[in-house]
Design a protein around this motif. Sequence first.
Motif, PDB file in Angstrom:
ATOM      1  N   ASN A  35      56.051  48.163  93.032  1.00  0.00           N
ATOM      2  CA  ASN A  35      54.758  48.690  93.911  1.00  0.00           C
ATOM      3  C   ASN A  35      54.934  49.960  94.220  1.00  0.00           C
ATOM      4  O   ASN A  35      55.085  50.414  95.111  1.00  0.00           O
ATOM      5  N   THR A  36      54.978  50.706  92.980  1.00  0.00           N
ATOM      6  CA  THR A  36      55.254  52.140  92.988  1.00  0.00           C
ATOM      7  C   THR A  36      53.995  53.061  93.516  1.00  0.00           C
ATOM      8  O   THR A  36      54.265  54.023  93.666  1.00  0.00           O
ATOM      9  N   ILE A  37      52.744  52.444  93.341  1.00  0.00           N
ATOM     10  CA  ILE A  37      51.645  53.410  93.839  1.00  0.00           C
ATOM     11  C   ILE A  37      51.000  52.554  94.906  1.00  0.00           C
ATOM     12  O   ILE A  37      50.531  51.324  94.660  1.00  0.00           O
ATOM     13  N   ASN A  74      47.680  46.142  86.170  1.00  0.00           N
ATOM     14  CA  ASN A  74      48.348  46.535  84.891  1.00  0.00           C
ATOM     15  C   ASN A  74      49.521  47.411  85.021  1.00  0.00           C
ATOM     16  O   ASN A  74      50.493  47.317  84.414  1.00  0.00           O
ATOM     17  N   LEU A  75      49.692  48.514  85.921  1.00  0.00           N
ATOM     18  CA  LEU A  75      50.768  48.927  86.569  1.00  0.00           C
ATOM     19  C   LEU A  75      51.838  48.162  86.836  1.00  0.00           C
ATOM     20  O   LEU A  75      53.008  48.508  86.575  1.00  0.00           O
ATOM     21  N   PHE A  76      51.317  47.227  87.848  1.00  0.00           N
ATOM     22  CA  PHE A  76      52.471  46.387  88.291  1.00  0.00           C
ATOM     23  C   PHE A  76      53.034  45.643  87.274  1.00  0.00           C
ATOM     24  O   PHE A  76      54.308  45.510  87.370  1.00  0.00           O
ATOM     25  N   SER A  77      52.476  45.207  86.421  1.00  0.00           N
ATOM     26  CA  SER A  77      52.824  44.141  85.366  1.00  0.00           C
ATOM     27  C   SER A  77      53.782  45.087  84.451  1.00  0.00           C
ATOM     28  O   SER A  77      54.862  44.496  83.875  1.00  0.00           O
ATOM     29  N   ASN A  78      53.470  46.474  84.084  1.00  0.00           N
ATOM     30  CA  ASN A  78      54.150  47.164  83.229  1.00  0.00           C
ATOM     31  C   ASN A  78      55.433  47.530  83.906  1.00  0.00           C
ATOM     32  O   ASN A  78      56.442  47.621  83.304  1.00  0.00           O
ATOM     33  N   ASN A  79      55.432  47.811  85.155  1.00  0.00           N
ATOM     34  CA  ASN A  79      56.827  47.807  86.084  1.00  0.00           C
ATOM     35  C   ASN A  79      57.501  46.693  86.021  1.00  0.00           C
ATOM     36  O   ASN A  79      58.751  46.961  86.044  1.00  0.00           O
ATOM     37  N   LEU A 113      46.642  56.822  84.717  1.00  0.00           N
ATOM     38  CA  LEU A 113      47.902  56.415  84.641  1.00  0.00           C
ATOM     39  C   LEU A 113      48.566  56.677  83.478  1.00  0.00           C
ATOM     40  O   LEU A 113      49.746  57.043  83.359  1.00  0.00           O
ATOM     41  N   GLU A 114      47.694  56.483  82.478  1.00  0.00           N
ATOM     42  CA  GLU A 114      48.252  57.199  81.171  1.00  0.00           C
ATOM     43  C   GLU A 114      48.456  58.576  81.074  1.00  0.00           C
ATOM     44  O   GLU A 114      49.701  58.987  80.520  1.00  0.00           O
ATOM     45  N   ALA A 115      47.645  59.342  81.643  1.00  0.00           N
ATOM     46  CA  ALA A 115      47.927  60.672  81.532  1.00  0.00           C
ATOM     47  C   ALA A 115      49.190  61.147  82.404  1.00  0.00           C
ATOM     48  O   ALA A 115      49.871  62.085  82.134  1.00  0.00           O
ATOM     49  N   GLN A 116      49.689  60.387  83.650  1.00  0.00           N
ATOM     50  CA  GLN A 116      50.907  60.512  84.246  1.00  0.00           C
ATOM     51  C   GLN A 116      51.894  59.943  83.850  1.00  0.00           C
ATOM     52  O   GLN A 116      53.025  60.294  84.252  1.00  0.00           O
ATOM     53  N   GLY A 117      51.979  59.518  82.703  1.00  0.00           N
ATOM     54  CA  GLY A 117      53.034  58.871  82.237  1.00  0.00           C
ATOM     55  C   GLY A 117      53.684  57.519  82.551  1.00  0.00           C
ATOM     56  O   GLY A 117      54.564  57.092  82.680  1.00  0.00           O
ATOM     57  N   ALA A 118      52.803  56.929  83.692  1.00  0.00           N
ATOM     58  CA  ALA A 118      53.010  55.672  84.492  1.00  0.00           C
ATOM     59  C   ALA A 118      52.971  54.564  83.472  1.00  0.00           C
ATOM     60  O   ALA A 118      53.712  53.516  83.897  1.00  0.00           O
ATOM     61  N   ILE A 119      52.081  54.506  82.417  1.00  0.00           N
ATOM     62  CA  ILE A 119      51.945  53.367  81.552  1.00  0.00           C
ATOM     63  C   ILE A 119      51.812  53.902  79.986  1.00  0.00           C
ATOM     64  O   ILE A 119      51.382  55.143  79.971  1.00  0.00           O
ATOM     65  N   GLU A 120      52.116  53.070  79.152  1.00  0.00           N
ATOM     66  CA  GLU A 120      52.044  53.605  77.829  1.00  0.00           C
ATOM     67  C   GLU A 120      50.669  53.503  77.597  1.00  0.00           C
ATOM     68  O   GLU A 120      49.692  53.073  78.158  1.00  0.00           O
ATOM     69  N   ALA A 121      50.465  54.512  76.337  1.00  0.00           N
ATOM     70  CA  ALA A 121      49.116  54.691  75.877  1.00  0.00           C
ATOM     71  C   ALA A 121      48.443  53.370  75.004  1.00  0.00           C
ATOM     72  O   ALA A 121      47.432  53.408  74.485  1.00  0.00           O
ATOM     73  N   ASP A 122      49.433  52.469  74.765  1.00  0.00           N
ATOM     74  CA  ASP A 122      49.153  51.296  73.987  1.00  0.00           C
ATOM     75  C   ASP A 122      49.503  50.014  75.018  1.00  0.00           C
ATOM     76  O   ASP A 122      49.485  48.922  74.345  1.00  0.00           O
ATOM     77  N   LEU A 123      49.182  50.061  76.263  1.00  0.00           N
ATOM     78  CA  LEU A 123      49.542  48.950  77.031  1.00  0.00           C
ATOM     79  C   LEU A 123      48.539  47.824  77.005  1.00  0.00           C
ATOM     80  O   LEU A 123      48.794  46.739  76.762  1.00  0.00           O
ATOM     81  N   ARG A 124      47.343  48.113  77.226  1.00  0.00           N
ATOM     82  CA  ARG A 124      46.244  47.530  77.274  1.00  0.00           C
ATOM     83  C   ARG A 124      45.428  47.285  76.054  1.00  0.00           C
ATOM     84  O   ARG A 124      45.365  48.114  75.183  1.00  0.00           O
ATOM     85  N   PRO A 125      44.894  46.090  75.644  1.00  0.00           N
ATOM     86  CA  PRO A 125      44.459  45.935  74.286  1.00  0.00           C
ATOM     87  C   PRO A 125      43.243  46.894  74.413  1.00  0.00           C
ATOM     88  O   PRO A 125      42.999  47.508  73.040  1.00  0.00           O
TER      89      PRO A 125
END
Length: 293
Positions: free
Chosen positions: A170-172, A181-186, A226-238
Amino acid sequence: MLSILIPTFNTAIAELLQELHRQIQADQLPASVWICDDASSDQAIAAQNKEQAATLGFQYLSNTENLGRTATRSKLAEAAKTDWLLFLDADVLPARKDYLKSMLADIHDDWDVIFGGIEYAATPPKSEQMLRYVYGKKREAKLAVQRAENPHFIISQSLCITKSMFQKCNTITAKGYGLDNLFSNNLKKQQARVKHTDNPVVHLGLESSDTFLEKSLAGIQTTMELEAQGAIEADLRPIQRIYNRLKKFGLTGVFLALSNAFSAVIVKNLKSNKPSLLLFDVYRMNHLIKLKK
């Protein structure tokens, strides 16, 4: 011992609290219930929830200002005294009469997360809520065997998790839509051990199509940030992966022009009694391309 944590904002939760109390008492379950009101503007609902919590012997906290669901969950997690936490949204109900008993039976040192899934009522809602209902039925209501194919993707309306794993992921705690989506990626980054079960809650709080469309676009905005911050990848979501393919073949401009030309037709369909999820995806992609530009 399990701490059941419920953030709430302007939502009456008497039915949920009564059902949790019934299940705890029926099987003498080692569970406590904590509610945190996120500075509700509807004081009557907040007062009713507080009174109901007191009647049932549940813990009740209040925020002095609206912090949002994510930060409120962090506050509840800090207050909880147990190693395992069960987060429930205020607008859900357990689908099974032994929901809590089954959840406790699944808790084991082999797991960090237990996700029982989401269901929607069999009877369709009124037409102005149809888009949210159709989306939920077709995109969210999945059996455990289906969810296990992408094990770290969870919907946090019903999330059982160790306190230590929750605090790592729970980083944000800012307000925003699309933070699951961020939580799942974490969870994936932490290599969390996730057990998927068929022990769902029913999502009752369906937004109007207008509100759901607004939240969906806000979720796209969150994804881009989140993508711009590098918190998630650019291909995380469909939707990100589809955008990448469109961009690769130089088709983003064509897609934008065509979807703009039919925007009125698309919106009319999405607010109708028979909304198309394909058009819903087109609607969101149109917004994503605009944000990228």
